[in-house]
Motif scaffolding. Structure first.
Motif, PDB file in Angstrom:
ATOM      1  N   THR A  67       0.974  -0.808   0.036  1.00  0.00           N
ATOM      2  CA  THR A  67       0.036  -0.243   0.054  1.00  0.00           C
ATOM      3  C   THR A  67       0.802   1.073   0.231  1.00  0.00           C
ATOM      4  OG1 THR A  67      -1.958  -1.009   1.413  1.00  0.00           O
ATOM      5  CG2 THR A  67      -1.391   1.224   1.051  1.00  0.00           C
ATOM      6  N   ALA A  68       1.722   1.377   0.678  1.00  0.00           N
ATOM      7  CA  ALA A  68       2.930   2.079   1.157  1.00  0.00           C
ATOM      8  C   ALA A  68       3.602   2.615  -0.364  1.00  0.00           C
ATOM      9  CB  ALA A  68       3.698   2.542   2.252  1.00  0.00           C
ATOM     10  N   LEU A  71       1.039   3.767  -2.941  1.00  0.00           N
ATOM     11  CA  LEU A  71       1.018   5.496  -2.676  1.00  0.00           C
ATOM     12  C   LEU A  71       2.382   6.380  -2.753  1.00  0.00           C
ATOM     13  CD1 LEU A  71      -1.101   5.667   0.934  1.00  0.00           C
ATOM     14  CD2 LEU A  71      -1.735   5.782  -1.768  1.00  0.00           C
ATOM     15  N   THR A  72       3.144   5.751  -2.697  1.00  0.00           N
ATOM     16  CA  THR A  72       4.572   6.679  -2.810  1.00  0.00           C
ATOM     17  C   THR A  72       5.259   6.963  -4.766  1.00  0.00           C
ATOM     18  OG1 THR A  72       5.906   5.442  -1.545  1.00  0.00           O
ATOM     19  CG2 THR A  72       7.000   6.078  -3.019  1.00  0.00           C
ATOM     20  N   PRO A  76       2.444  11.777  -3.630  1.00  0.00           N
ATOM     21  CA  PRO A  76       1.469  13.111  -2.802  1.00  0.00           C
ATOM     22  C   PRO A  76       1.875  13.440  -2.834  1.00  0.00           C
ATOM     23  CG  PRO A  76       3.103  11.275  -1.695  1.00  0.00           C
ATOM     24  CD  PRO A  76       2.384  10.478  -3.055  1.00  0.00           C
ATOM     25  N   PHE A 309       6.963  12.123  -1.506  1.00  0.00           N
ATOM     26  CA  PHE A 309       6.340  10.671  -1.222  1.00  0.00           C
ATOM     27  C   PHE A 309       7.185   9.770  -0.851  1.00  0.00           C
ATOM     28  CE2 PHE A 309      10.416  12.649  -4.714  1.00  0.00           C
ATOM     29  CZ  PHE A 309      11.337  12.122  -4.068  1.00  0.00           C
ATOM     30  N   TYR A 311       7.806  10.311   2.502  1.00  0.00           N
ATOM     31  CA  TYR A 311       7.758  10.292   3.872  1.00  0.00           C
ATOM     32  C   TYR A 311       6.591   8.531   3.430  1.00  0.00           C
ATOM     33  CZ  TYR A 311       8.129  14.661   5.230  1.00  0.00           C
ATOM     34  OH  TYR A 311       8.087  15.719   5.558  1.00  0.00           O
ATOM     35  N   MET A 312       5.983   8.272   2.453  1.00  0.00           N
ATOM     36  CA  MET A 312       5.510   7.092   1.969  1.00  0.00           C
ATOM     37  C   MET A 312       6.053   5.889   1.519  1.00  0.00           C
ATOM     38  SD  MET A 312       2.436   6.754   2.355  1.00  0.00           S
ATOM     39  CE  MET A 312       2.611   8.048   3.810  1.00  0.00           C
ATOM     40  N   PHE A 315       8.205   4.610   5.029  1.00  0.00           N
ATOM     41  CA  PHE A 315       7.116   3.909   5.424  1.00  0.00           C
ATOM     42  C   PHE A 315       6.874   2.815   5.375  1.00  0.00           C
ATOM     43  CE2 PHE A 315       4.190   7.715   7.266  1.00  0.00           C
ATOM     44  CZ  PHE A 315       4.570   7.084   8.722  1.00  0.00           C
ATOM     45  N   ALA A 316       7.527   1.833   3.444  1.00  0.00           N
ATOM     46  CA  ALA A 316       7.538   1.053   3.246  1.00  0.00           C
ATOM     47  C   ALA A 316       8.623   0.683   3.191  1.00  0.00           C
ATOM     48  CB  ALA A 316       7.020   1.502   1.519  1.00  0.00           C
TER      49      ALA A 316
END
Length: 346
Positions: A67-68, A71-72, A76, A309, A311-312, A315-316
């Motif tokens: 998911t991360a 989104l990356t 974003p 991007f 930040y995502m 997280f990934a």
């Protein structure tokens, strides 16, 4: 202002629930296969390193990482520079009926859902125009002040339901008056009100309100949602075949009041649009609106966006790292540590 640079990549998020569902099915099949060998409680000592929880944790860590990553890739961004620009367009206020009769299902899936789809199609066709949203039942309220932010408009529209206004009724006149007050104070600009309703139970002088708007140069279009033959109104939160009844216990049949909507549109110096066929109805409406002369308007928009991007991506990376650390089998050294068990008395 937040946005994704590549919104089309967000469709990849549909993979996540599909993978979760497939994993659930596979897990159940594995459990049944194990049960065919014998009682799981008796088999457990034969597999001291096996863990039923760890594989599940690892799988969902991978889902979070995926998911991360999506989104990356979607990019974003946050708007960092707000500027005032000039563009040519018109101002449009959409007045949407949210009374209980809009839950009727003579138009599938319901009048309100079909109306929201119609508004989405209309907003997608707008260019450089300002749009606002008024919702009404027994009373009328401005849900979205007039704006050029079409993404926000769609977000507000998608959240609308028939429970947002407690006072029931269909006060079309109040909706028109509230719409007139919702326009900007800029002069020499063409404006239009689009009333989307089934036209039932009007509680005020909607024709007079439309005439007053037309005298100010504001055209009042009406879009009829529903069929003349009508349909029962589902009870909000009730079972599938539970419908609203009158004081005598008879099921209430809500019908499209096309005649009233035609009169309102004529008084508003505009047209009535039958939206039974959404695509044709919205195309006809857009054609009418495109004939209005465009005027120069000022609008504040974000002209510079900064990528966020990283930040995502962080997280990934974090989820992948945790997934790497967590093993599928129990750690024989850590399993010997029993913090909450008392030592046997000697």
């Amino acid at each position: 202002m937040f946005r994704f640079e590549h919104t089309e990549l967000l469709y990849l998020l549909a993979i996540i629930p599909i993978l979760a569902f497939v994993s659930l099915i596979i897990g159940r099949r594995r459990k049944k296969a194990l049960e065919r060998f014998g009682n799981p409680a008796l088999l457990e000592p034969l597999m001291p390193g096996a863990s039923s929880v760890r594989p599940i944790i690892k799988f969902y860590l991978m889902l979070l990482a995926l998911t991360a990553i999506i989104l990356t890739l979607a990019g974003p961004q946050f708007g960092t520079k707000l500027e005032t620009v000039k563009r040519k367009g018109i101002e449009i206020i959409i007045a949407l009926d949210v009374s209980n009769s809009m839950n009727a299902q003579d138009i599938q899936p319901s009048r309100l859902d079909r109306a929201k789809r119609a508004i989405f199609q209309l907003v997608d066709k707008l260019q450089n125009d300002k749009v606002g949203l008024v919702v009404f039942a027994g009373q009328a309220y401005t849900q979205l002040p007039i704006t050029t932010d079409y993404a926000s408009a769609k977000m507000f529209i998608s959240s609308i339901n028939t429970g947002i206004i407690p006072t029931q009724g269909t006060a079309i006149g109040a909706a028109i008056n509230q719409s007139v007050r919702s326009f900007t104070s800029q002069e020499d600009i063409n404006r239009a009100i689009i009333v989307i309703t089934d036209g039932e139970n009007h509680e005020d002088n909607a024709i007079q309100a439309a005439q007053a708007a037309a005298e100010k140069g504001i055209k009042v279009y009406t879009v009829g949602m529903g069929l003349p033959k009508g349909s029962p109104i589902p009870v909000p939160g009730g079972s599938k075949n539970t419908f609203m009844k009158d004081n005598q216990g008879n099921v209430v049949i809500s019908k499209l009041n096309e005649g009233m909507l035609v009169e309102i549109a004529n008084a508003g110096d505009a047209e009535f649009i039958a939206a039974n066929n959404i695509r044709k109805g919205m195309n006809d409406l857009v054609d009418h609106l495109s004939k209005l002369e465009k005027s120069e308007m000022e609008a504040k928009i974000y002209t510079d966006y900064k990528n966020q991007f990283q930040y995502m991506a962080l997280f990934a990376l974090l989820f992948l790292l945790i997934d790497f650390i967590v093993l599928e089998r129990k750690n024989k050294y850590l399993s010997k540590i029993k913090l909450f068990e008392e030592e046997d008395e000697k």
